[in-house]
Design an enzyme around this catalytic site. Structure first.
Site, PDB file in Angstrom:
ATOM      1  N   GLY A 259       0.794  -1.222   0.000  1.00  0.00           N
ATOM      2  CA  GLY A 259       0.000   0.000   0.000  1.00  0.00           C
ATOM      3  C   GLY A 259       0.829   1.276   0.000  1.00  0.00           C
ATOM      4  O   GLY A 259       1.872   1.373  -0.654  1.00  0.00           O
TER       5      GLY A 259
ATOM      6  N   ASP B 190       7.829  -3.913   8.787  1.00  0.00           N
ATOM      7  CA  ASP B 190       6.419  -4.305   8.833  1.00  0.00           C
ATOM      8  C   ASP B 190       6.267  -5.338   9.952  1.00  0.00           C
ATOM      9  O   ASP B 190       7.257  -5.791  10.549  1.00  0.00           O
ATOM     10  CB  ASP B 190       5.931  -4.855   7.487  1.00  0.00           C
ATOM     11  CG  ASP B 190       4.428  -4.568   7.270  1.00  0.00           C
ATOM     12  OD1 ASP B 190       4.079  -3.757   6.398  1.00  0.00           O
ATOM     13  OD2 ASP B 190       3.602  -5.162   8.003  1.00  0.00           O
TER      14      ASP B 190
ATOM     15  N   ASN C 186       3.794   5.211   9.262  1.00  0.00           N
ATOM     16  CA  ASN C 186       2.729   4.935   8.290  1.00  0.00           C
ATOM     17  C   ASN C 186       1.766   3.839   8.735  1.00  0.00           C
ATOM     18  O   ASN C 186       0.582   3.895   8.418  1.00  0.00           O
ATOM     19  CB  ASN C 186       3.392   4.537   6.962  1.00  0.00           C
ATOM     20  CG  ASN C 186       2.421   3.895   5.991  1.00  0.00           C
ATOM     21  OD1 ASN C 186       1.628   4.574   5.353  1.00  0.00           O
ATOM     22  ND2 ASN C 186       2.480   2.561   5.888  1.00  0.00           N
TER      23      ASN C 186
ATOM     24  N   TYR D  84     -11.258   4.949  14.070  1.00  0.00           N
ATOM     25  CA  TYR D  84     -10.215   5.259  13.097  1.00  0.00           C
ATOM     26  C   TYR D  84     -10.086   6.780  12.952  1.00  0.00           C
ATOM     27  O   TYR D  84      -8.987   7.339  12.995  1.00  0.00           O
ATOM     28  CB  TYR D  84     -10.549   4.615  11.749  1.00  0.00           C
ATOM     29  CG  TYR D  84      -9.558   4.943  10.646  1.00  0.00           C
ATOM     30  CD1 TYR D  84      -8.370   4.237  10.523  1.00  0.00           C
ATOM     31  CD2 TYR D  84      -9.805   5.980   9.744  1.00  0.00           C
ATOM     32  CE1 TYR D  84      -7.451   4.556   9.524  1.00  0.00           C
ATOM     33  CE2 TYR D  84      -8.903   6.297   8.751  1.00  0.00           C
ATOM     34  CZ  TYR D  84      -7.730   5.584   8.634  1.00  0.00           C
ATOM     35  OH  TYR D  84      -6.824   5.895   7.658  1.00  0.00           O
TER      36      TYR D  84
ATOM     37  N   PRO E  86      -4.618  -1.002  -2.271  1.00  0.00           N
ATOM     38  CA  PRO E  86      -5.343  -2.251  -1.970  1.00  0.00           C
ATOM     39  C   PRO E  86      -6.395  -2.049  -0.885  1.00  0.00           C
ATOM     40  O   PRO E  86      -7.481  -2.641  -0.954  1.00  0.00           O
ATOM     41  CB  PRO E  86      -4.223  -3.189  -1.490  1.00  0.00           C
ATOM     42  CG  PRO E  86      -2.968  -2.652  -2.098  1.00  0.00           C
ATOM     43  CD  PRO E  86      -3.161  -1.159  -2.191  1.00  0.00           C
TER      44      PRO E  86
END
Ligand code: NAD
Ligand SMILES: CC(C)C1=CC=C(C(=O)O)C(O)[C@H]1O
Length: 246
Positions: free
Chosen positions: A13, A33, A86, A152, A188
């Site tokens: 992404g 990640d 991120n 969120y 995505p």
């Protein structure tokens, strides 16, 4: 100036696109990640020779992982100039159905991770006298969100505030802290959240009638991480196709 830049959640992404644009600009990139395997696969795609990349496992829920990533980066490259916070999770539960536990989970992953990232990397950069931090906020954090959940949106609004707090704290040490607030970007995550039959409806609501471009977000971050970008700090940069006006 060629820099050493670390990106969290960079296996796919926006994170992967951001790492790609930093790499294309000549920087060495640390691709982190949750899964080391996925971080390695992303680093291999970007830099098959491995000369200007390092893949690391970094669970942004863990302060120890941030500290270990800093150590591994310094060991490999001898410096860390730029960080992009991120990684995040997106949940779309309607507000009246969000349990306190789910609320805590999203705030803890999305917001506490930025807080810890700014603390750990910011302390190192301040001691070094130079640094560039960019946090991924969201349009949802500014306007309350629509397609995304209340937790969120709240988690991203808090990132806008934290960006200002750390910008003030670190400004005199040569460290800038900025945020990017994207609207829906071709990615995505957006393709997964919006089925094809709903895409026209989403686009009709965006003034420019297109999704945003992840590479553009990466290029904006390249600009914000330049030494010459010393005069923008505590700012939130909108990339939303005009949606903030709605
Ligand atoms: N896609 C959009 O349209 C959009 C819009 C506004 C803001 N954003 C923000 O941009 C950022 C990236 O979004 P995306 O759409 O690429 O998301 P994505 O879900 O496609 O990718 C997120 C990445 O973060 C990683 N991740 C998840 N949990 C993690 C953890 N605990 N530790 C480390 N890594 C973890 C995932 O493995 C994945 O690689 C997020 O902060 C998101 O809120 C995205
Ligand atoms: C749910 C999808 C369309 C989507 C919309 C907006 C976002 C945002 O942060 O503003 C997203 O992260 C995203 O996945």
């Amino acid at each position: 100036m060629s820099q050493i830049a670390l990106v969290t959640g960079a296996a796919q992404g926006l994170g992967f696109a951001i790492a790609g644009r930093l790499f294309a600009a000549g920087h060495s990139v640390v691709i982190t990640d949750l899964s080391l395997e996925r971080a390695r696969a992303a680093a291999d795609r970007l830099d098959p020779s491995g000369e200007r990349s390092l893949a690391l496992q970094l669970d942004v829920a863990s302060k120890a992982d941030f500290e270990a990533a800093l150590g591994a980066t310094l060991e490999r490259f001898g410096a860390l100039h730029a960080v992009v916070n991120n990684a995040a999770m997106t949940l779309t539960t309607p507000v009246m159905q969000i349990s306190p536990e789910e609320f805590d989970r999203v705030l803890s992953l999305n917001t506490r991770s930025v807080f810890v990232g700014c603390q750990v990397f910011g302390a190192h950069m301040a001691a070094a006298g130079y640094g560039r931090i960019v946090n991924l906020a969201s349009l949802a954090g500014q306007n309350g969100g629509t397609a995304t959940g209340a937790h969120y949106a709240a988690s991203k609004g808090a990132i806008v505030t934290l960006t200002k707090v750390f910008a003030k704290e670190l400004a005199a040490s040569g460290v800038t802290v900025n945020a990017i607030a994207p609207g829906p970007i071709e990615s995505p995550a957006v393709r997964a959240a919006i089925p094809p039959e709903r895409m026209d409806g989403l686009l009709a609501n965006i003034p420019v009638r297109r999704l945003g471009d992840a590479d553009f977000v990466g290029d904006l971050i390249v600009q914000l991480t330049r030494p010459e970008a010393y005069f923008t700090t505590g700012a939130t940069w909108d990339v939303n196709g005009g949606l903030y006006m709605r």
